[in-house]
Each structure stands twice: as structure tokens, then as C-alpha cells.
Design an enzyme around this catalytic site. Structure first.
Site, PDB file in Angstrom:
ATOM      1  N   ASP A  28       4.252  49.093  55.284  1.00  0.00           N
ATOM      2  CA  ASP A  28       5.458  49.902  55.452  1.00  0.00           C
ATOM      3  C   ASP A  28       6.706  49.040  55.572  1.00  0.00           C
ATOM      4  O   ASP A  28       6.641  47.865  55.944  1.00  0.00           O
ATOM      5  CB  ASP A  28       5.356  50.748  56.725  1.00  0.00           C
ATOM      6  CG  ASP A  28       4.422  51.937  56.573  1.00  0.00           C
ATOM      7  OD1 ASP A  28       3.690  52.001  55.564  1.00  0.00           O
ATOM      8  OD2 ASP A  28       4.417  52.796  57.480  1.00  0.00           O
TER       9      ASP A  28
ATOM     10  N   HIS B 213       2.821  46.025  58.173  1.00  0.00           N
ATOM     11  CA  HIS B 213       4.235  46.049  57.792  1.00  0.00           C
ATOM     12  C   HIS B 213       4.607  44.788  57.015  1.00  0.00           C
ATOM     13  O   HIS B 213       4.264  43.687  57.436  1.00  0.00           O
ATOM     14  CB  HIS B 213       5.126  46.158  59.039  1.00  0.00           C
ATOM     15  CG  HIS B 213       4.950  47.452  59.786  1.00  0.00           C
ATOM     16  ND1 HIS B 213       3.915  47.662  60.654  1.00  0.00           N
ATOM     17  CD2 HIS B 213       5.677  48.612  59.754  1.00  0.00           C
ATOM     18  CE1 HIS B 213       4.006  48.901  61.165  1.00  0.00           C
ATOM     19  NE2 HIS B 213       5.052  49.485  60.626  1.00  0.00           N
TER      20      HIS B 213
END
Length: 199
Positions: free
Chosen positions: A21, A167
Site C-alpha cells: 500500500d 507498505h
């Protein structure tokens, strides 16, 4: 009751699904892509539209190397208790950017911070997206995290059918990259199969 978009929490039983992400990021995303390419592993990247406009070549590389490109909103704002017009703009704006880069409209959406309400699910039904969440996380977003703790958790939670949250566009992503570099090759050697999302 108005129709709502479907939600996916778990992948197919025979693979592990790494999802990244908040990118793309010029420092971290290329290093992750290099590692995935070396191991012939696939992943899914939920891209922030605003960042995609700054690094379109990275989005193009993600797509060209066979990974899934998903929509993670345009500005990465919380999407709970927001007006329909705001939600649709965040989604469609990012779709347009990503489609312009890859030639394909994203079909998967992940809400910022994993937070959502019925308004977002109605918006995603209109835009023909599936929402993808996760069923485990390496917790690389925590301020106190280290590469060692990420690596340890990654090994512990890795398993078939898992959609794992990581991430590539976070302030801690240097630690995420280091953890993957030390752990992912060993997990591949142990027989884990890393696949991209897509139903």
C-alpha cells in the site's frame, strides 16, 4: 437496500498474496520489484493516484512485470462518513490515472487505513470494483518496528491463502524492504508460492 460491492479478505488456498500500500515510491518500490523479479514472485500494489502522477514510470513497471495494480484512492484520505461525490471522485480520478498508464482499468480497490462504511461500498458497486482487505499484516506501519521484527512476523504469519498487508510508500518502508530481502528468498526455497491478486 442498495447493492454493495463485494469484499475479499482471503486469497486462493494455494498461494500467498503480498500486497503493498501507499506507493509508488522512488526509493522503495524499485527495490521490491527487483527482489520479486529475482525470485519470480508476484505481488499486488495498491497505488495512490497522487503518487502515481509523480512516478508513472513505476506504475508502468509494476504492470509490465506482471503484478496487479490496484486503486488506493487519489489522496489517501479516510473514506468513512464522506459524501458520495467525494468518494466517487477519489476512485474515478485514480482509475483514470492508472488506466492512462497501464491501458487497463483497475478492478480492485483498497480503502486507506482499511476503513470503510456502506457509502464506500455503494460507490465501489457503481465503479465496478471489488474491495480487497487483508487477513494478516506484518505491522510495518508501527513507529517502533524494526526490520528484524517485520521479518520475524512475516515468517510467522506467512501461509497459503493469506493476503498480507505491507507498505512500499510508508516512512518505515526501508525496514520492510530489508525484511523482505532477508526473508523472502528463504520462504521461496521452502516452497511458498507468492502470487498476485485477481479474480
Amino acid at each position: 437496500m442498495k447493492a454493495l460491492a463485494p469484499i475479499k479478505w482471503r486469497g486462493q488456498s494455494d498461494g500467498v498474496y503480498l500486497t503493498f500500500d501507499d506507493g509508488p515510491d522512488e526509493n522503495f518500490t524499485p527495490r521490491i520489484l527487483d527482489l520479486l523479479a529475482r525470485l519470480a514472485a508476484k505481488a499486488s500494489f495498491f497505488v495512490v493516484g497522487e503518487k502515481a502522477t509523480q512516478s508513472p514510470q513505476l506504475v508502468a513497471r509494476i504492470f509490465a512485470e506482471g503484478h496487479t495494480v490496484g486503486n488506493h484512492s487519489f489522496s489517501h484520505q479516510r473514506m468513512v462518513v464522506r459524501r458520495s461525490a467525494f468518494l466517487l471522485d477519489e476512485i474515478t480520478r485514480t482509475d483514470e490515472i492508472l488506466t492512462g498508464i497501464t491501458g487497463e482499468k483497475p478492478t480492485l480497490f483498497r480503502p486507506p487505513y482499511g476503513q470503510f462504511g456502506p457509502g464506500l461500498l455503494r460507490a465501489l458497486k457503481k465503479t465496478k470494483h471489488e474491495m480487497v482487505l487483508w487477513n494478516d499484516s506484518v505491522q510495518d506501519f508501527k513507529a517502533s518496528t524494526t526490520a528484524k521484527t517485520i521479518s520475524s512476523r512475516f515468517r510467522k504469519i506467512c501461509g497459503p491463502g493469506k493476503i498480507l498487508l505491507l507498505h512500499d510508500g510508508h516512512s518505515n518502508s526501508d525496514k520492510t524492504v530489508a525484511a523482505l530481502q532477508s526473508s523472502l528468498p528463504q520462504l521461496v526455497e521452502l516452497g511458498f508460492s507468492f502470487k498476485k491478486l485477481g479474480w
